[in-house]
Write a protein that holds these residues in place. Structure first.
Motif, PDB file in Angstrom:
ATOM      1  N   PRO A 133       0.853  -1.276   0.026  1.00  0.00           N
ATOM      2  CA  PRO A 133       0.056  -0.044   0.011  1.00  0.00           C
ATOM      3  C   PRO A 133       0.724   1.314   0.048  1.00  0.00           C
ATOM      4  O   PRO A 133       0.442   2.346  -0.465  1.00  0.00           O
ATOM      5  CB  PRO A 133      -0.793  -0.201   1.274  1.00  0.00           C
ATOM      6  CG  PRO A 133      -0.021  -1.056   2.046  1.00  0.00           C
ATOM      7  CD  PRO A 133       0.509  -1.953   1.054  1.00  0.00           C
ATOM      8  N   PHE A 181       1.452   2.601  -3.768  1.00  0.00           N
ATOM      9  CA  PHE A 181       0.470   2.813  -4.696  1.00  0.00           C
ATOM     10  C   PHE A 181       1.171   3.800  -5.772  1.00  0.00           C
ATOM     11  O   PHE A 181       1.251   4.977  -5.046  1.00  0.00           O
ATOM     12  CB  PHE A 181      -0.693   2.929  -4.166  1.00  0.00           C
ATOM     13  CG  PHE A 181      -1.549   1.988  -3.563  1.00  0.00           C
ATOM     14  CD1 PHE A 181      -1.184   0.857  -4.094  1.00  0.00           C
ATOM     15  CD2 PHE A 181      -2.469   1.992  -2.551  1.00  0.00           C
ATOM     16  CE1 PHE A 181      -1.666  -0.512  -3.548  1.00  0.00           C
ATOM     17  CE2 PHE A 181      -2.766   0.916  -1.976  1.00  0.00           C
ATOM     18  CZ  PHE A 181      -2.702  -0.383  -2.480  1.00  0.00           C
ATOM     19  N   LYS A 230       0.273  -3.965  -9.227  1.00  0.00           N
ATOM     20  CA  LYS A 230       0.654  -2.798  -8.600  1.00  0.00           C
ATOM     21  C   LYS A 230       0.819  -1.778  -9.604  1.00  0.00           C
ATOM     22  O   LYS A 230       0.932  -0.590  -9.148  1.00  0.00           O
ATOM     23  CB  LYS A 230       1.892  -3.059  -7.924  1.00  0.00           C
ATOM     24  CG  LYS A 230       3.130  -3.374  -8.926  1.00  0.00           C
ATOM     25  CD  LYS A 230       4.292  -3.622  -8.062  1.00  0.00           C
ATOM     26  CE  LYS A 230       5.521  -3.861  -8.994  1.00  0.00           C
ATOM     27  NZ  LYS A 230       5.335  -5.077  -9.866  1.00  0.00           N
ATOM     28  N   ASP A 263      -4.416   1.145 -11.728  1.00  0.00           N
ATOM     29  CA  ASP A 263      -5.162   1.770 -10.794  1.00  0.00           C
ATOM     30  C   ASP A 263      -6.651   1.096 -10.649  1.00  0.00           C
ATOM     31  O   ASP A 263      -7.137   1.306  -9.346  1.00  0.00           O
ATOM     32  CB  ASP A 263      -5.599   3.070 -11.157  1.00  0.00           C
ATOM     33  CG  ASP A 263      -4.249   4.030 -11.457  1.00  0.00           C
ATOM     34  OD1 ASP A 263      -3.305   4.261 -10.572  1.00  0.00           O
ATOM     35  OD2 ASP A 263      -4.229   4.651 -12.660  1.00  0.00           O
ATOM     36  N   HIS A 309      -6.333   6.050  -2.882  1.00  0.00           N
ATOM     37  CA  HIS A 309      -5.619   5.250  -1.768  1.00  0.00           C
ATOM     38  C   HIS A 309      -6.810   4.857  -0.842  1.00  0.00           C
ATOM     39  O   HIS A 309      -6.547   3.397  -0.495  1.00  0.00           O
ATOM     40  CB  HIS A 309      -4.620   6.219  -0.954  1.00  0.00           C
ATOM     41  CG  HIS A 309      -3.747   5.385  -0.159  1.00  0.00           C
ATOM     42  ND1 HIS A 309      -2.619   4.795  -0.611  1.00  0.00           N
ATOM     43  CD2 HIS A 309      -3.769   5.192   1.302  1.00  0.00           C
ATOM     44  CE1 HIS A 309      -2.289   4.326   0.382  1.00  0.00           C
ATOM     45  NE2 HIS A 309      -2.769   4.491   1.264  1.00  0.00           N
ATOM     46  N   ARG A 367      -8.340   1.676  -2.272  1.00  0.00           N
ATOM     47  CA  ARG A 367      -7.475   0.699  -2.323  1.00  0.00           C
ATOM     48  C   ARG A 367      -7.257  -0.148  -1.083  1.00  0.00           C
ATOM     49  O   ARG A 367      -7.318  -1.319  -1.258  1.00  0.00           O
ATOM     50  CB  ARG A 367      -6.039   1.084  -2.804  1.00  0.00           C
ATOM     51  CG  ARG A 367      -5.814   1.607  -4.140  1.00  0.00           C
ATOM     52  CD  ARG A 367      -4.381   2.131  -4.314  1.00  0.00           C
ATOM     53  NE  ARG A 367      -4.448   2.466  -6.023  1.00  0.00           N
ATOM     54  CZ  ARG A 367      -3.505   1.861  -6.813  1.00  0.00           C
ATOM     55  NH1 ARG A 367      -3.709   0.348  -6.489  1.00  0.00           N
ATOM     56  NH2 ARG A 367      -3.431   1.947  -7.905  1.00  0.00           N
TER      57      ARG A 367
END
Length: 405
Positions: free
Chosen positions: A225, A228, A303, A306, A376, A379
């Motif tokens: 994470p 990203f 990764k 999006d 984010h 995600r």
């Protein structure tokens, strides 16, 4: 309770056998090709060999009864004759032969339950009931009659794309067994609420249907994470992963993207073309085709993107949805997948109706206009939802189901 599990082939049945073994309810797992203890030991000394896909750790070889003979013809055709049409016909015949074998075998076994899989359990479900056992039929995809209705109409709507549609045409005897199998079972296991809806449409009683979503191997999917990539200084990177087929709604996605500037949105495609290269030419300005990849290569590639977009018309489950979300990708998909079970609208993804170009365009605009902080957060929520669908969680759901069987 002790269960005889039988599946002609591989798919997810190895994981189900493992879960049943851990719960103490697996009597024996019957299958076609499976590497026993000796082959496993040899396989583990040779990196990246095909046998590594034909066994699973923590499932004792003594619990598995495998007969490679059922797969011999199809493997010969794939490897030597290299004829995909004949290979597919051989798969159908393998299912029938395996089912015939299990119908003879199940009558002799002293188990309480028989659990078969779509396409290879028609006669064995009947034999199971005749011998006083509870019979269970699992469907990993939706009912074949709904496939014919949805994909058949799609073939007429967009005839140029019709040749790319899979899971539509079956030999008549095989199609009949797909239609009839759920009717012969005492219980039917559906992989999603969409699968359940297609079963209800065929007058399968609601009390017979149990929704048990599949699991996936979360350990092999990288999740970072903190890495990203911000996207506001570049085009939004959409990912379509899987066969390029109209069954997955690729035409509608391409049409939705036409109105976006090429410096705003780009579509990355990973998967086999199904002969659709010429149909993609009008959309080349915003398409980046990466070809087919190994499963692990796709996991590693998540990764770089999006959002995953999978506007499937007929899926049943859609494993790529859960896998992409485990890597931290929000997902745009349809109700005809596992999507509704995982996705909370605009929180970790978006559900759009099938064949709805305007809704696809609107959902893409939503992500285009999203700031990096909100993306984010989406995600993180995508990952959180996906973690509930690991194989360990599948085992927990199976344990809760058992008293109903």
């Amino acid at each position: 309770m002790n269960i005889t599990l039988a599946h002609s082939g591989k798919q997810h049945s190895y994981q189900i056998a493992k879960a049943m073994h851990k719960l103490g309810i697996l009597d024996k797992f019957y299958t076609s090709g499976y590497a026993g203890s000796f082959l496993q030991k040899i396989s583990e000394k040779i990196p990246s060999n095909p046998l590594q896909r034909r066994y699973i750790h923590d499932l004792p070889a003594g619990k598995v009864h495998a007969n490679w003979f059922f797969e011999f013809r199809e493997n010969w055709i794939r490897q030597v004759e290299k004829n995909p049409v004949k290979a597919r016909e051989a798969v159908y015949q393998r299912d029938i032969n395996f089912d015939t074998y299990m119908a003879r075998t199940i009558k002799k076994l002293e188990t309480t339950h028989y659990w078969g899989f779509q396409g290879s359990c028609h006669d064995s479900l009947i034999a199971s009931k005749e011998s006083g056992k509870k019979s269970i039929c699992e469907l990993a995809t939706a009912h074949v009659t709904s496939a014919k209705e949805i994909l058949g109409s799609e073939k007429n709507l967009h005839p140029d794309w019709a040749f790319t549609i899979d899971n539509l045409v079956f030999p008549a005897p095989y199609e009949r067994r797909l239609e009839e199998e759920p009717h012969h079972a005492d219980h039917v296991i559906a992989a999603s609420t969409f699968t359940k809806a297609t079963l209800l449409a065929q007058d399968i009683p609601a009390e017979k249907i149990k929704v048990v979503p599949l699991g996936f191997d979360i350990a092999h999917i990288p999740y970072e994470p903190d890495t990203f990539p911000p996207y506001q200084s570049r085009p939004l990177r959409l990912l379509y992963a899987g066969r390029v087929t109209q069954r997955k709604g690729i035409y509608y996605l391409l049409e939705a993207l036409k109105s976006f500037p090429v410096n705003q949105v780009e579509l990355h495609i990973i998967g086999q073309m199904n002969g659709a290269e010429a149909l993609l030419k009008p959309y080349q300005s915003f398409i980046h085709y990466h070809g087919a990849m190994t499963q692990q290569a796709i996991f590693n590639a998540y990764k770089d993107y999006d959002v995953l977009v999978l506007p499937s018309l007929f899926e049943g489950f859609g494993l790529v949805i859960v896998e992409a979300m485990a890597a931290g990708l929000p997902v745009i998909t349809t109700p005809n997948t596992i999507g509704p079970e995982l996705i909370k609208q605009n929180d970790n993804g978006i559900i759009v109706p099938i064949r709805d170009i305007a809704a696809l365009k609107s959902s893409i605009e939503f992500f285009v206009n999203l700031d990096s902080d909100k993306l984010h957060q989406m995600r993180l929520l995508a990952r959180k939802s996906a973690t509930q669908y690991s194989w360990s969680h599948y085992q927990e759901r199976l344990a809760k189901l058992l008293p109903q069987l």
